[in-house]
Scaffold this motif. Structure first.
Motif, PDB file in Angstrom:
ATOM      1  N   ILE A 246      21.248  15.968  25.729  1.00  0.00           N
ATOM      2  CA  ILE A 246      22.651  15.541  25.749  1.00  0.00           C
ATOM      3  C   ILE A 246      23.562  16.566  25.077  1.00  0.00           C
ATOM      4  O   ILE A 246      24.509  17.077  25.671  1.00  0.00           O
ATOM      5  N   GLN A 247      23.251  16.866  23.819  1.00  0.00           N
ATOM      6  CA  GLN A 247      24.188  17.673  23.047  1.00  0.00           C
ATOM      7  C   GLN A 247      24.251  19.125  23.521  1.00  0.00           C
ATOM      8  O   GLN A 247      25.342  19.711  23.592  1.00  0.00           O
ATOM      9  N   ILE A 248      23.121  19.726  23.815  1.00  0.00           N
ATOM     10  CA  ILE A 248      23.129  21.122  24.265  1.00  0.00           C
ATOM     11  C   ILE A 248      23.889  21.283  25.585  1.00  0.00           C
ATOM     12  O   ILE A 248      24.760  22.160  25.701  1.00  0.00           O
ATOM     13  N   PRO A 249      23.611  20.483  26.630  1.00  0.00           N
ATOM     14  CA  PRO A 249      24.391  20.646  27.874  1.00  0.00           C
ATOM     15  C   PRO A 249      25.888  20.447  27.683  1.00  0.00           C
ATOM     16  O   PRO A 249      26.696  21.187  28.264  1.00  0.00           O
ATOM     17  N   ILE A 250      26.259  19.450  26.864  1.00  0.00           N
ATOM     18  CA  ILE A 250      27.688  19.208  26.643  1.00  0.00           C
ATOM     19  C   ILE A 250      28.319  20.348  25.860  1.00  0.00           C
ATOM     20  O   ILE A 250      29.497  20.688  26.053  1.00  0.00           O
ATOM     21  N   ALA A 251      27.538  20.989  24.972  1.00  0.00           N
ATOM     22  CA  ALA A 251      28.078  22.045  24.115  1.00  0.00           C
ATOM     23  C   ALA A 251      28.182  23.389  24.822  1.00  0.00           C
ATOM     24  O   ALA A 251      28.847  24.303  24.310  1.00  0.00           O
ATOM     25  N   LEU A 252      27.550  23.542  25.980  1.00  0.00           N
ATOM     26  CA  LEU A 252      27.513  24.858  26.629  1.00  0.00           C
ATOM     27  C   LEU A 252      28.900  25.449  26.924  1.00  0.00           C
ATOM     28  O   LEU A 252      29.127  26.633  26.659  1.00  0.00           O
ATOM     29  N   PRO A 253      29.860  24.698  27.483  1.00  0.00           N
ATOM     30  CA  PRO A 253      31.185  25.299  27.722  1.00  0.00           C
ATOM     31  C   PRO A 253      31.848  25.806  26.443  1.00  0.00           C
ATOM     32  O   PRO A 253      32.424  26.902  26.434  1.00  0.00           O
ATOM     33  N   SER A 254      31.753  25.024  25.370  1.00  0.00           N
ATOM     34  CA  SER A 254      32.327  25.476  24.099  1.00  0.00           C
ATOM     35  C   SER A 254      31.583  26.687  23.561  1.00  0.00           C
ATOM     36  O   SER A 254      32.193  27.621  23.021  1.00  0.00           O
TER      37      SER A 254
END
Length: 258
Positions: free
Chosen positions: A173-181
């Motif tokens: 969850i967190q890694i995929p969501i954090a990729l753009p940032s």
């Protein structure tokens, strides 16, 4: 039906290229008619001639030195920056202890720190790498940390009730969501790396494009100095474009998997 690659590229950057060509022509004309002295602002053709004349020295020695410093500083900033961001996201105590120091590290002018790094590391590559690292790691830490926090509250309780571990939540969850940032931070950091390497070379180096431009400035060789500065700008553009391409490739692949 997809547009041909050339048409798409022309549609995206055609106006920029046209404006750039007009600016270069105006620049050349202003210098040629004598409105601006050539020793202050040389004409683009003179800069190009200096670049061709010094290409072996610029590309064979000084550009390679700058790229080594950029690569080492960028790699260290990514490794340490991501580790700090993940640690602060996992531990509130660690966040309270480290985040103020991370912010404070950016309030000290690099020009003031460069002599300290030279005193510690001497006129070696590591004094420049230290400047590059200090310049680049802040946007990586902040952007990665902010990205990791986005998915924390929304999915944590649901996944925990389904038996997921903290590592499962972090990985899925967190890694995929954090990729753009994360990639936003990388794009800023890679440009800052070039700036940091130039500052380090300018203040205490014996090779590199920053050192070369300082030497040319001292001898009032404006053509060669602007050639080095133009090459530095080109390096920053190419590295930025490489990060953009990597971002599009990774995010596109992840999108296809969904």
């Amino acid at each position: 039906m997809r547009k041909p690659l050339f048409k798409k590229w022309l549609n995206d950057y055609g106006l920029f290229i046209l404006l750039l060509a007009c600016l270069l022509l105006a620049w050349e004309w202003v210098v040629r008619i004598g409105w601006v002295p050539a020793f202050i602002l040389p004409a683009p053709t003179s800069i190009g001639g200096a670049f061709i004349g010094d290409s072996q020295l610029l590309l064979g020695r000084h550009m390679l030195a700058t790229l080594r410093e950029v690569a080492l500083g960028f790699l260290l900033s990514v490794l340490i920056g991501v580790a700090l961001a993940a640690g602060m996201q996992a531990s509130r105590t660690l966040e309270k202890a480290l985040y103020p120091f991370i912010v404070i590290s950016q309030t000290i002018p690099l020009i003031a720190l460069s002599p300290i790094f030279i005193m510690w590391f001497g006129y070696t590559i590591w004094s420049k790498v230290a400047v590059v690292f200090l310049t680049a790691f802040f946007p990586i830490v902040v952007s990665t940390y902010d990205g990791l926090r986005k998915g924390d509250r929304e999915y944590r309780e649901l996944l925990l009730t389904m038996g997921a571990t903290r590592w499962d939540i972090f990985r899925k969850i967190q890694i995929p969501i954090a990729l753009p940032s994360f990639f936003s931070g990388l794009k800023l950091a890679i440009v800052y790396c070039v700036v940091g390497a130039t500052i380090g070379e300018w203040l205490g180096g014996n090779e590199g494009l920053g050192y070369y431009s300082r030497r040319m400035s001292s001898s009032l060789n404006a053509d060669s100095m602007f050639a080095a500065v133009s090459l530095l700008s080109l390096i920053g553009i190419v590295l930025f474009a490489a990060i953009v391409l990597l971002e599009k490739t990774i995010l596109k692949k992840r999108g296809k998997k969904k």
